[in-house]
Design a protein around this motif. Structure first.
Motif, PDB file in Angstrom:
ATOM      1  N   GLU A  46       0.325  36.795   0.637  1.00 57.02           N
ATOM      2  CA  GLU A  46       1.108  36.400  -0.537  1.00 57.02           C
ATOM      3  C   GLU A  46       0.986  37.427  -1.652  1.00 57.02           C
ATOM      4  N   PRO A  59      13.137  39.765  -6.443  1.00 53.42           N
ATOM      5  CA  PRO A  59      12.494  38.486  -6.749  1.00 53.42           C
ATOM      6  C   PRO A  59      11.573  38.013  -5.613  1.00 53.42           C
ATOM      7  N   ALA A  60      10.402  37.503  -5.986  1.00 50.67           N
ATOM      8  CA  ALA A  60       9.433  37.056  -4.984  1.00 50.67           C
ATOM      9  C   ALA A  60      10.006  35.960  -4.093  1.00 50.67           C
ATOM     10  N   ALA A  61      10.827  35.082  -4.687  1.00 53.55           N
ATOM     11  CA  ALA A  61      11.413  33.996  -3.891  1.00 53.55           C
ATOM     12  C   ALA A  61      12.310  34.577  -2.799  1.00 53.55           C
ATOM     13  N   GLU A  62      13.039  35.641  -3.142  1.00 56.37           N
ATOM     14  CA  GLU A  62      13.939  36.268  -2.171  1.00 56.37           C
ATOM     15  C   GLU A  62      13.124  36.917  -1.045  1.00 56.37           C
ATOM     16  N   TYR A  64      10.222  36.011  -0.064  1.00 57.37           N
ATOM     17  CA  TYR A  64       9.703  34.901   0.733  1.00 57.37           C
ATOM     18  C   TYR A  64      10.777  34.390   1.694  1.00 57.37           C
ATOM     19  N   GLY A  65      12.002  34.347   1.210  1.00 57.21           N
ATOM     20  CA  GLY A  65      13.122  33.939   2.054  1.00 57.21           C
ATOM     21  C   GLY A  65      13.285  34.860   3.248  1.00 57.21           C
ATOM     22  N   THR A  68      10.360  34.399   5.765  1.00 59.75           N
ATOM     23  CA  THR A  68      10.435  33.186   6.577  1.00 59.75           C
ATOM     24  C   THR A  68      11.651  33.180   7.488  1.00 59.75           C
ATOM     25  N   PHE A  69      12.641  34.017   7.189  1.00 62.03           N
ATOM     26  CA  PHE A  69      13.836  34.064   8.034  1.00 62.03           C
ATOM     27  C   PHE A  69      13.532  34.743   9.366  1.00 62.03           C
ATOM     28  N   TYR A  70      12.848  35.872   9.320  1.00 66.94           N
ATOM     29  CA  TYR A  70      12.595  36.629  10.549  1.00 66.94           C
ATOM     30  C   TYR A  70      11.314  36.163  11.230  1.00 66.94           C
ATOM     31  N   SER A  71      11.417  35.880  12.525  1.00 68.63           N
ATOM     32  CA  SER A  71      10.236  35.376  13.220  1.00 68.63           C
ATOM     33  C   SER A  71       9.185  36.462  13.403  1.00 68.63           C
TER      34      SER A  71
END
Lengths: 162, 667
Positions: A46, A59-62, A64-65, A68-71
């Motif tokens: 993190e 942006p950190a949220a982006e 994170y997105g 989490t999108f790519y395995s």
């Protein structure tokens, strides 16, 4: 910040830092940066997300997105033993579900998760290339075939005692 | 005739770059949308706006497909209606949409409701019922949601936040909240996370909003088409059939954002940004959106209090008035009438402030009244900020002080305007600034470029004055500062005022700073903030009264009374109208209309064009020259800018933590 981060994580940051400087604040470089981070630490911590966010102005949220999108990206370190259980066609028809259920039950974690003691990570895969042994699973480099729920328990016990 | 497309067999002109949806809407043709958010880039996420481009082609999303010459579009063909029906059905079965009995034939409403109780603990019908855009589409397309099996929700309700509730079981992943967060308020606190059937809207590290960059502007709440995001403090009070909605103006800063106030049983339960246009175009900040329930705080004073024997005791208005009149007589006799003064926070209407000023003039013989707000003006429309290529911010932490103006600046920055920040401190906008300077002297404007300057009103910008390519603008911290200047209450040096023998402190600086013989406090939270007041009067405020206000653009707005004031509270105009009469002035009436038309307008020579009845139609711009006729002392004392904002937010449920972080203390 790089120095502090490396201290805090107690990990080698050198390689990742070079990549970060090389790719600079180009938003398109996010995936290579995350890959580099994962190569350096074994997962994407993190703190590294926050670090990239500040450095590359994404942006950190982006981020994170994207993670989490790519395995391919992990947010937690993998366990000492990586259990890959096959849910491909041959294993499926030979009762892979009961094997997965037993693993979930024994390890107390979900697919894609790592146990709190850091011993096991459970991954589900589509084929391990030895369908004649179905249902099958691998623990690190070792393969176990013609599994029954009871056999699964014994295998895990063996690794726990190692 | 220019280039055209055909929609439902009719030809329509269009311009290059317009989407099919835009052409249709411009011509009054209905196409349903869910994910589409005006003013932001289309994402094409929800697919509900699909239209037919011809039998050979797959349907396309009209919100994200540019119109092209020769297109032949059908918006409601049988094939499109069928597809929309399926899309809606898939959304309905993938969450706790308990506006209708849902699930396959085996399930029934009771089982479903039981599941909802287990999820959100209430078992009530969805909070958005009656206003939900998904629900209304389900009715419109007569969706039968009993054919597919319901999919349970992956993520638990996020109930930890005091202000914004997040119910992931009702989220349809349209992404409007993400659009609002990244393109309207440009905070970037949330994004799309995970993938496929476990997709979720996430903040940093998928943590709850309080642990993220969220600044609680609540834009996401306002744009959520379903019941996934809701104001937590009034979750099940928001039933559309119970709620009355009125337009009004925000109580906080000088932008004067237009708001829609939802009330139920004479109580405000929710505030939204009004989309009627200027100044805020639907946007609000955390203060404007969530900072309303100080009105209902237990500590709010509802009866006059008089100090006797060292303690404050409840009293009647008559008793309080008598003491005030006696004290005025006593203190004028001892020290002369000019030893009476007044400090006021310009949070009251023009009518309130005018009557207060009249009274102070009457008893002190002078205009011994002032506030601490510097004079400022915002000369352009806020939506014009984006027309400037260079935006210069001088000494202002605008994202904290006037957040909605900061939204416009960030939106302009996204579209290519350059931000030049001149500030010794780091502000919330520093990370957006292309150029950062420490001092105004370092700023060398190019005479060929137009600059928009927004400065903190206490900053000396005289070196930039008189240049035709530089537009100088500033925004007040209090909603009616311009109105106070207009009725003749200017910025005063408080040090002189603190030495007066009898002071009326109206929602202004704390009482321990005064050295008076008799201190009259008029404030809703008088008891706790003004420990050594000798007498406290409880005012009714804001939407509890009718009146006129002037925003930082110098536009006069007339505001309606929306809720009844509590207990024995009275408006300032009523209080000082009564006190004026008791001290011998014959005030015939103290209605807002009478004060505005017969007193303020006569006093200031204002024309019939801004008669009270005419203001009802909408805001009126006060001409530029007008403020120069009245004295504009701007001594620039800056001891309590935003102090009132903090005080009010601290008296709202769940807002004190965010107020502590986001409201700059007075310098």
């Amino acid at each position: 910040m790089g120095e502090n981060l490396s201290k805090e994580l107690n990990l080698n940051i050198k390689e990742f830092k070079i990549d970060l400087l090389k790719n600079g604040s180009d938003p398109g470089a996010l995936i290579p940066l995350l890959q580099s981070a994962q190569d350096s630490y074994g997962y994407v911590p993190e703190k590294v997300i926050n670090y990239i966010s500040e450095f590359a102005e994404i942006p950190a949220a982006e981020i994170y997105g994207v993670v989490t999108f790519y395995s391919q990206f992990r947010l937690k370190p993998l366990g000492k033993y990586i259990v890959k259980v096959c849910e491909g066609t041959a294993c499926h028809v030979n009762g892979a579900k009961s094997i997965v259920d037993m693993l979930l039950n024994e390890l107390g974690i979900g697919v894609g998760e790592t146990s709190d003691d850091g011993m096991f990570s459970l991954l589900s895969v589509a084929c391990l290339g030895c369908c004649s042994l179905a249902p099958v699973m691998m623990v690190n480099e070792e393969t176990f075939g013609s599994l029954t729920p009871d056999k699964v328990r014994k295998v895990l016990k063996k690794y726990r005692q190692k | 005739m220019g280039i055209t497309i055909k929609i439902n067999n009719e030809e329509y002109d269009f311009e290059i770059g317009e989407t099919i949806l835009e052409v249709a809407r411009r011509n009054g043709i209905y196409i349903p949308t869910l994910c589409n958010l005006e003013g932001t880039k289309p994402t094409g996420a929800c697919r509900i706006c699909i239209v037919e481009l011809g039998k050979m082609s797959a349907p396309v999303a009209s919100c994200s497909t540019p119109a092209a010459p020769g297109m032949d579009i059908q918006t409601e063909s049988p094939r499109i209606r069928k597809a929309r029906k399926t899309i809606i059905e898939l959304m309905m079965i993938s969450g706790n949409h308990n506006c209708s009995a849902i699930g396959n034939s085996k399930a029934n409403l009771t089982d479903f409701m039981q599941e909802v109780i287990e999820y959100d603990g209430s078992g009530s019908i969805c909070t958005a019922y009656g206003e939900c855009e998904l629900q209304s589409l389900a009715y419109k397309y007569m969706v039968n949601n009993r054919t597919l099996e319901r999919i349970p929700t992956n993520y638990p309700l996020e109930n930890i936040d005091p202000l914004i509730g997040r119910d992931f079981s009702r989220c349809i992943l349209c992404g409007r909240c993400v659009q609002a967060c990244t393109e309207v308020s440009v905070i970037n606190a949330i994004s799309h996370g995970y993938r496929g059937n476990v997709a979720k809207i996430v903040a940093r590290g998928d943590k709850p909003l309080p642990d993220s960059e969220c600044v609680y502007c609540g834009e996401c709440l306002q744009v959520c088409p379903v019941g996934a995001l809701y104001e937590k403090r009034s979750k099940y009070d928001q039933r559309v059939w119970d709620v009355t909605r009125e337009k009004s103006t925000c109580y906080y800063c000088g932008i004067g954002c237009r708001i829609v106030v939802s009330t139920k049983n004479n109580k405000i339960i929710k505030i939204d940004g009004s989309d009627e246009g200027e100044p805020n175009r639907g946007q609000l900040c955390f203060k404007g959106r969530f900072g309303y329930d100080f009105l209902y705080n237990d500590k709010r004073l509802t009866k006059p209090m008089i100090r006797s024997g060292g303690k404050l005791k409840e009293a009647s208005w008559e008793e309080a008035y008598n003491i005030i009149i006696d004290k005025i007589r006593e203190i004028s006799g001892k020290y002369g009438s000019e030893s009476i003064g007044c400090v006021v926070s310009p949070k009251y209407s023009n009518e309130d402030l005018f009557m207060l000023k009249k009274f102070i003039e009457k008893v002190s013989g002078k205009t011994n009244i002032g506030h601490s707000e510097p004079y400022s003006k915002f000369k352009i429309e806020y939506s014009q900020i984006g027309e400037y290529e260079k935006i210069v911010l001088i000494g202002t932490d605008i994202a904290r002080d006037n957040p909605v103006a900061a939204n416009y600046i960030k939106q302009a920055n996204l579209k290519g305007s350059e931000i030049i920040e001149i500030n010794r401190k780091k502000t919330d906008l520093s990370k957006y600034a292309e150029i950062k300077l420490k001092d105004l002297s370092e700023f060398k404007p190019d005479s060929k470029i137009n600059y928009l300057v927004i400065y903190s009103p206490e900053y000396d910008i005289s070196s930039l004055e008189g240049k035709s390519n530089i537009s100088l603008n500033s925004i007040n911290s209090e909603n009616n500062t311009a109105g106070a200047y207009m009725v003749g209450i200017a910025n005063e040096n408080f040090e002189d005022m603190k030495k007066k023998k009898m002071v009326f402190s109206v929602s202004s600086i704390p009482s321990n700073e005064f050295n008076t013989e008799f201190l009259v406090v008029i404030d809703q939270f008088g008891v706790e903030s003004f420990e050594n007041a000798d007498l406290i009067l409880p005012p009714s405020v804001w939407v509890e009264n009718e009146g006129t206000y002037v925003n930082s653009q110098h536009k006069i707005y007339r505001m309606k009374k929306i809720v009844e004031p509590p207990g024995d509270t009275k408006s300032l105009r009523a209080i000082f109208g009564e006190l004026l009469n008791l001290s011998g002035s014959g005030i015939k009436k103290s209605t807002p209309k009478y004060i505005w038309d017969e007193m303020i307008r006569k006093d200031l020579n204002l024309s019939d064009d801004i008669a009270y009845s005419k203001l009802k139609k909408g805001p009126v711009q006060i001409v530029d020259g007008f403020f120069k006729k009245i004295s504009l002392k701007s001594s620039g004392s800056k001891n309590d800018r935003f102090r009132t904002h903090k005080l009010l937010c601290n008296h709202c449920e769940g807002l004190s933590v965010i107020a502590e972080k986001r409201i700059n203390p007075g310098e």
